[in-house]
Write a protein that holds these residues in place. Structure first.
Motif, short mmCIF file in Angstrom:
data_model
loop_
_atom_site.label_atom_id
_atom_site.label_comp_id
_atom_site.label_asym_id
_atom_site.label_seq_id
_atom_site.Cartn_x
_atom_site.Cartn_y
_atom_site.Cartn_z
N TYR A 78 0.84 -1.20 0.00
CA TYR A 78 0.00 0.00 0.00
C TYR A 78 0.87 1.24 0.00
CZ TYR A 78 0.67 0.21 5.15
OH TYR A 78 1.19 0.27 6.40
N THR A 79 0.24 2.36 -0.27
CA THR A 79 0.94 3.65 -0.27
C THR A 79 0.35 4.53 0.83
OG1 THR A 79 1.14 3.43 -2.65
CG2 THR A 79 1.64 5.60 -1.72
N PRO A 80 1.12 4.85 1.87
CA PRO A 80 0.58 5.74 2.92
C PRO A 80 0.41 7.16 2.35
CG PRO A 80 2.70 4.78 3.59
CD PRO A 80 2.51 4.47 2.15
N ILE A 81 -0.69 7.83 2.67
CA ILE A 81 -0.91 9.17 2.12
C ILE A 81 -0.85 10.28 3.17
CG2 ILE A 81 -2.12 8.52 0.00
CD1 ILE A 81 -4.76 9.01 1.50
N TYR A 82 -0.90 9.92 4.46
CA TYR A 82 -0.79 10.95 5.50
C TYR A 82 0.32 10.59 6.47
CZ TYR A 82 -5.55 12.16 4.00
OH TYR A 82 -6.65 12.48 3.28
N THR A 83 1.14 11.56 6.82
CA THR A 83 2.17 11.29 7.83
C THR A 83 1.48 11.16 9.18
OG1 THR A 83 2.49 13.63 8.35
CG2 THR A 83 3.87 12.71 6.60
N THR A 84 2.23 10.62 10.16
CA THR A 84 1.67 10.49 11.51
C THR A 84 1.23 11.86 12.02
OG1 THR A 84 3.10 8.60 11.96
CG2 THR A 84 2.22 9.76 13.86
N GLU A 85 2.06 12.88 11.78
CA GLU A 85 1.73 14.24 12.24
C GLU A 85 0.44 14.74 11.61
OE1 GLU A 85 2.65 16.04 14.66
OE2 GLU A 85 4.14 14.51 15.22
N GLU A 86 0.28 14.50 10.29
CA GLU A 86 -0.94 14.94 9.59
C GLU A 86 -2.16 14.21 10.14
OE1 GLU A 86 1.00 16.12 5.25
OE2 GLU A 86 0.26 14.09 5.62
N MET A 87 -1.99 12.91 10.41
CA MET A 87 -3.13 12.12 10.91
C MET A 87 -3.53 12.61 12.30
SD MET A 87 -4.93 9.91 9.42
CE MET A 87 -6.14 8.63 9.70
N ARG A 88 -2.56 13.08 13.07
CA ARG A 88 -2.90 13.58 14.42
C ARG A 88 -3.77 14.83 14.35
NH1 ARG A 88 3.00 12.60 17.28
NH2 ARG A 88 2.67 10.39 17.70
N GLN A 89 -3.77 15.53 13.18
CA GLN A 89 -4.61 16.73 13.02
C GLN A 89 -6.00 16.38 12.49
OE1 GLN A 89 -3.02 19.45 14.05
NE2 GLN A 89 -1.19 18.18 14.26
N ASN A 90 -6.17 15.13 12.02
CA ASN A 90 -7.46 14.70 11.47
C ASN A 90 -8.57 14.83 12.53
OD1 ASN A 90 -9.60 12.54 11.10
ND2 ASN A 90 -8.57 12.45 9.12
N PRO A 91 -9.68 15.51 12.20
CA PRO A 91 -10.74 15.75 13.19
C PRO A 91 -11.21 14.48 13.91
CG PRO A 91 -11.26 16.86 11.13
CD PRO A 91 -10.01 16.09 10.88
N ASP A 92 -11.36 13.37 13.16
CA ASP A 92 -11.78 12.11 13.79
C ASP A 92 -10.79 11.67 14.85
OD1 ASP A 92 -13.88 12.00 12.10
OD2 ASP A 92 -13.07 10.43 10.79
N VAL A 93 -9.50 11.80 14.51
CA VAL A 93 -8.45 11.36 15.42
C VAL A 93 -8.38 12.29 16.64
CG1 VAL A 93 -5.96 11.01 15.67
CG2 VAL A 93 -7.13 10.25 13.59
N VAL A 94 -8.47 13.60 16.38
CA VAL A 94 -8.44 14.57 17.48
C VAL A 94 -9.56 14.25 18.48
CG1 VAL A 94 -8.81 17.01 18.07
CG2 VAL A 94 -7.39 16.40 16.11
N ASP A 95 -10.74 13.95 17.93
CA ASP A 95 -11.91 13.64 18.73
C ASP A 95 -11.69 12.37 19.56
OD1 ASP A 95 -14.57 14.44 19.29
OD2 ASP A 95 -15.24 12.60 18.28
N LYS A 96 -11.13 11.36 18.91
CA LYS A 96 -10.89 10.07 19.55
C LYS A 96 -9.88 10.23 20.71
CE LYS A 96 -10.59 5.39 17.89
NZ LYS A 96 -11.34 4.83 16.83
N VAL A 97 -8.82 11.00 20.45
CA VAL A 97 -7.79 11.22 21.47
C VAL A 97 -8.40 11.94 22.66
CG1 VAL A 97 -5.65 12.48 21.96
CG2 VAL A 97 -5.87 11.19 19.83
N LYS A 98 -9.24 12.95 22.35
CA LYS A 98 -9.88 13.73 23.41
C LYS A 98 -10.74 12.83 24.29
CE LYS A 98 -10.79 18.17 21.83
NZ LYS A 98 -11.78 18.96 21.07
N ARG A 99 -11.56 11.99 23.65
CA ARG A 99 -12.45 11.11 24.41
C ARG A 99 -11.68 10.10 25.25
NH1 ARG A 99 -14.93 7.96 21.11
NH2 ARG A 99 -14.43 9.08 19.20
N THR A 100 -10.65 9.49 24.63
CA THR A 100 -9.85 8.50 25.35
C THR A 100 -9.18 9.13 26.57
OG1 THR A 100 -9.41 7.46 23.25
CG2 THR A 100 -8.06 6.75 25.09
N ASN A 101 -8.63 10.33 26.37
CA ASN A 101 -7.92 10.96 27.48
C ASN A 101 -8.86 11.42 28.59
OD1 ASN A 101 -5.34 10.44 26.63
ND2 ASN A 101 -5.25 12.28 25.36
N ALA A 102 -10.11 11.77 28.20
CA ALA A 102 -11.09 12.13 29.23
C ALA A 102 -11.38 10.91 30.11
CB ALA A 102 -12.36 12.63 28.57
N ILE A 103 -11.51 9.73 29.47
CA ILE A 103 -11.76 8.50 30.22
C ILE A 103 -10.56 8.18 31.12
CG2 ILE A 103 -12.14 6.00 30.02
CD1 ILE A 103 -13.58 6.63 27.32
#
Ligand SMILES: [Cu+2]
Length: 353
Positions: free
Chosen positions: A263-288
């Motif tokens: 496969y060909t990766p299209i987003y770097t780890t840093e870019e993926m960390r800015q992805n709204p879905d990921v930001v949301d997921k991180v926020k929820r996990t850290n709240a728990i």
């Protein structure tokens, strides 16, 4: 949770016994026919059917509302979007069909409930009706299968054109090791029989093979963004499965053979960390996590998103923890990282000293 399950099982056993005694009572011939369903009972059961229909639709809506957010974020590989739309459309079709058929099933169950004096109509067959309900599923399913086959052949394009990065993923109970092909981009021959732990030849590379000397063995996977990666999977012991959910990639690792995926990766780890879905997921996990930490149940640091390689084949007692971090970065950072790693030849020389 365990207590709840035990109570549920006890209640179900009690209901089963109660129903069995009822059957036993029915089998005793009695003059009294209070156990035989009358019109009122049939109507009551008809309404219960509707109640059940409302229940399954309700729980469906609830699940959409509650669990959609735990789905994977946007795909981080070139083929991922195509894979996701195939999945989405299959779900949409299944969802519509099941919603309609369930409604019809329960409605007719109610409409044609038993009633005194009501007689069933005998209906031998209707060719046109049978033709319609055969041909529509045939067309829809054939469409889905053809689309699936087409997507599969596109995804399984593992040729060596376009100068891919060649990486071996080596699975064993219970960890992953990665091997880069080095300057020549050709992996040296390897065989489990040549494994020599004392000399750090953990993957059983053939020291006589000139292609092996520049191979690089690592415990963390780094991938350059926008470049095709060809994975060659091996397993040392049992069946494992290399699963990289964010890239919509999975391939079994089979002892005694090499399996491939690319496969060909299209987003770097840093870019993926800015992805709204990921930001949301991180926020929820850290709240728990913060909530648990306040209760003294958890003392781990806040979680940060990383791509991950998991084992997706139950392979033994520590299967759940068989994972490796994946870092997608710019080609420049990737080359820099790779240059810092020791080659297999150097490792062997160091162990010989
Ligand atoms: Cu495994």
């Amino acid at each position: 949770m365990t207590a709840f399950l035990i109570i549920a099982v006890l209640v179900l056993v009690a209901i089963a016994i109660w129903q069995m005694t009822k059957i036993f009572e029915l089998s005793q011939i009695k003059a009294d026919n209070s156990q035989i369903a009358n019109d009122k009972d049939n109507k009551y059961n008809g309404y219960l059917l509707f109640a059940f229909l409302i229940f399954i639709y309700g729980i469906t809506i609830f699940s959409f509302w509650k669990y959609t957010k735990v789905l994977l974020p946007e795909a981080a590989s070139e083929h991922g979007a195509e894979y996701d739309s195939l999945m989405l459309w299959s779900f949409v079709i299944i969802f519509i069909v099941q919603t309609l058929t369930q409604a019809l099933l329960h409605y007719f169950g109610f409409k044609y409930r038993g009633e005194k004096g009501k007689k069933a109509l005998f209906y031998a067959d209707n060719d046109r009706l049978e033709f319609i309900w055969t041909i529509i599923p045939v067309i829809v399913l054939a469409g889905l299968i053809l689309w699936g086959l087409y997507t599969w052949t596109t995804i399984m394009d593992i040729n060596d054109d376009d100068d891919p990065v060649v990486v071996e993923l080596y699975a064993q109970q219970f960890n992953w090791t990665a091997r880069y092909a080095g300057g020549d981009n050709v992996l040296g021959d390897a065989n489990v029989r040549m494994i020599d732990i004392d000399r750090a030849n953990v993957l059983g590379l053939d020291e006589a093979d000139p292609n092996a000397a520049d191979d690089i063995i690592v415990k963390e996977l780094h991938l350059p963004v926008g470049r095709k990666v060809n994975f060659k999977m091996r397993s040392q012991d049992v069946l494992h499965s290399a699963y990289m959910p964010h890239f919509r990639a999975q391939m079994n690792c089979v002892p005694g053979m090499i399996t491939e995926f690319s496969y060909t990766p299209i987003y770097t780890t840093e870019e993926m960390r800015q992805n709204p879905d990921v930001v949301d997921k991180v926020k929820r996990t850290n709240a728990i996590r913060a909530k648990r930490a306040a209760k003294g149940e958890d003392n781990s640091d806040p979680w940060e998103f990383d791509y991950i390689l998991l084992c997706n084949k139950i392979c033994g007692k520590s299967h759940y923890n068989m994972q490796m971090k994946i870092i997608v970065e710019s080609e420049e950072d990737y080359n820099k990282w790779l240059a810092e790693q020791q080659t297999f030849g150097k490792t062997m020389m160091a162990s010989a000293e």
